[in-house]
Design an enzyme around this catalytic site. Sequence first.
Site, PDB file in Angstrom:
ATOM      1  N   LYS A 161       0.840  -1.214   0.000  1.00  0.00           N
ATOM      2  CA  LYS A 161       0.000   0.000   0.000  1.00  0.00           C
ATOM      3  C   LYS A 161       0.866   1.252   0.000  1.00  0.00           C
ATOM      4  CE  LYS A 161      -3.755   2.068   2.774  1.00  0.00           C
ATOM      5  NZ  LYS A 161      -4.574   1.889   3.999  1.00  0.00           N
ATOM      6  N   SER A 196      -9.543   2.092   3.513  1.00  0.00           N
ATOM      7  CA  SER A 196      -8.726   2.805   2.565  1.00  0.00           C
ATOM      8  C   SER A 196      -7.785   1.915   1.756  1.00  0.00           C
ATOM      9  CB  SER A 196      -7.893   3.875   3.279  1.00  0.00           C
ATOM     10  OG  SER A 196      -7.074   3.295   4.237  1.00  0.00           O
ATOM     11  N   SER A 248      -9.498  -0.032   7.775  1.00  0.00           N
ATOM     12  CA  SER A 248      -9.019   0.067   6.398  1.00  0.00           C
ATOM     13  C   SER A 248      -8.378  -1.156   5.785  1.00  0.00           C
ATOM     14  CB  SER A 248      -8.051   1.245   6.283  1.00  0.00           C
ATOM     15  OG  SER A 248      -8.778   2.450   6.394  1.00  0.00           O
TER      16      SER A 248
END
Lengths: 488, 104
Positions: free
Chosen positions: A81, A156, A180
């Site tokens: 990420k 997210s 997330s």
Amino acid sequence: MTSEIRGKGLSDLRELLDQKKISSVELTKLFLKEIDRREEELNAFVTVTADGALAQAQEADRKIRSGNPVTAITGIPIAVKDVILVRDVRATASSKILGSFVSPYDSTVAHRLRAAGAVFLGKTNCDEFAMGSSNENSAFGPVRNPWNTKYVPGGSSGGSAAAIAAYEAPVALGTDTGGSIRQPAALCGVTGLKPTYGRVSRYGVVAFASSLDQVGPMARRVDDLAILLEIIGGHDERDSTSSRTPIEGIRNELAKPIRGLRIGYPKEYLPPQLSPEVRESFETALRTLEKEGATVEEISLPHTEYAIACYYIVATAEASANLARYDGIRYTRRAEGASTLRETYVRSRTEGFGPEVRRRILLGTYVLSSGYYEAYYLKAQKVRTLLRRDFDKAFEKVDVIASPTSPTPAFELGSKSADPLEMYLSDIFTVSISLAGLPALSVPCGFTKASLPLGLQLIGRPFDEATILRTASHYEAVTRHYERMPPA
Amino acid sequence: MNRRSRDDILHVAELARLEISESEIEARLKEFNDIVLYIEKLNEVPTDGVEPTFQVGQGGLEGTPLAADEPIPSLSPEHAVRNAPQKQDSFFVVPRVFDNGDEK
């Protein structure tokens, strides 16, 4: 992506590599090709590091060929990420404000994966600075859900979740501050773990809320979560909040039976207005766990209704402090034509941050400001204590707490962006856990009639990732939802 | 709840070094008030005598662990300024700081 490889977890890929049925370079090329094929549609990656990946793969092949000891992940690709720093690779946090920032160092988690021989495919798209639940807040465009590309993947860590679901990568790292990792895992039909706070080092991870953030693994199979956790987790001198609790041996626990395990479901998480499909899949999951020998009972987490308010005070307050460093001076894009220092700050930040980030900074600044600190931030941290006590009390009666991960399956892109508060309310099942610092995972538990994935959340006592992973592993083996993949 | 005013939100924006343009301010103020109204729900919760939780990790129980006072390798100065928008040697170049930073 060939059908022999598509969908395989780390153990299967390890076996193929060790038996020389495929090389790391060949395997890496397959994933890079798949990324190339799908990216226009999915937008899961901000940066693809093809050259670096192939160099790492070649190095891994040398190790494998020479018979040197390998780890579970030597030669196997992973996606990271884009709030997690990888040395010499662009890091954006899915924001414009970092410009073309290239990280001068590895985060601890990247360093440990690199040392274990993992191959970095690239940096995945996410909500900007990890703030969001739909991956619609990225400066690089939204990520689309591979199950239906008109739908969000969740956030997210939407890019990581979508990449695994579409098998652009077999595993990935995400971060979880209020849900997330868990929520996008649920919405994309994959599995993801938020470790206990302090399990995994935050050194080199772009900070959102320092008392909540955790890096965690995301994958198709629960076993892979355990493998990755053991590699990335454990004490780090560079993170003063990292725990000395030993991390070895978690994976060995997964095969142990769950007969006699006590599972509790919080009645506050099953309100009358909960979607019938979500309720049904959750209740079916509980029955499955009962058949496997666990006992299931209702419990109560009485302060649940205050969790979102508490979270959005604590998290935004910490975010406003953490994002103060992005000022146009040391490593961000600097606004052009500003003539004073103050103007440099204001214009760089206003131009560089997206609307949701600015919204949260404003709220966070407000709740910490003089005259309001006691009423909001201090109050919220006291409510946080009460939320934590709810869990402590519940864990006197049960070993695992189960709930749906998300009150809804994936929703259409653009359908919730008009009202930020509506989006915040969808975090209801995940935020309390973050505030309490507990470990929790999401594992696929079925699909809606529209073929959208649903997730089961399992929450554990502090540092008891072993028990929730064990429960999820048994559940996964019986239900085998991982066998179903989105359209190729 | 007293709804926050334009001046309130502009004050907060100033603290955060963010600008809210004239065309946006009504919308931002409404959102801000909606969210603040929601978070004031916490006023329903009795918290007398409850200790705040600032830290959930072990650092909270034993205090913050300190590092040994030994120098270890870190980023070189040249490396550290690599991403600076404006630099000179291993220094960050910034607009004038003196005169409150507001003077041209």
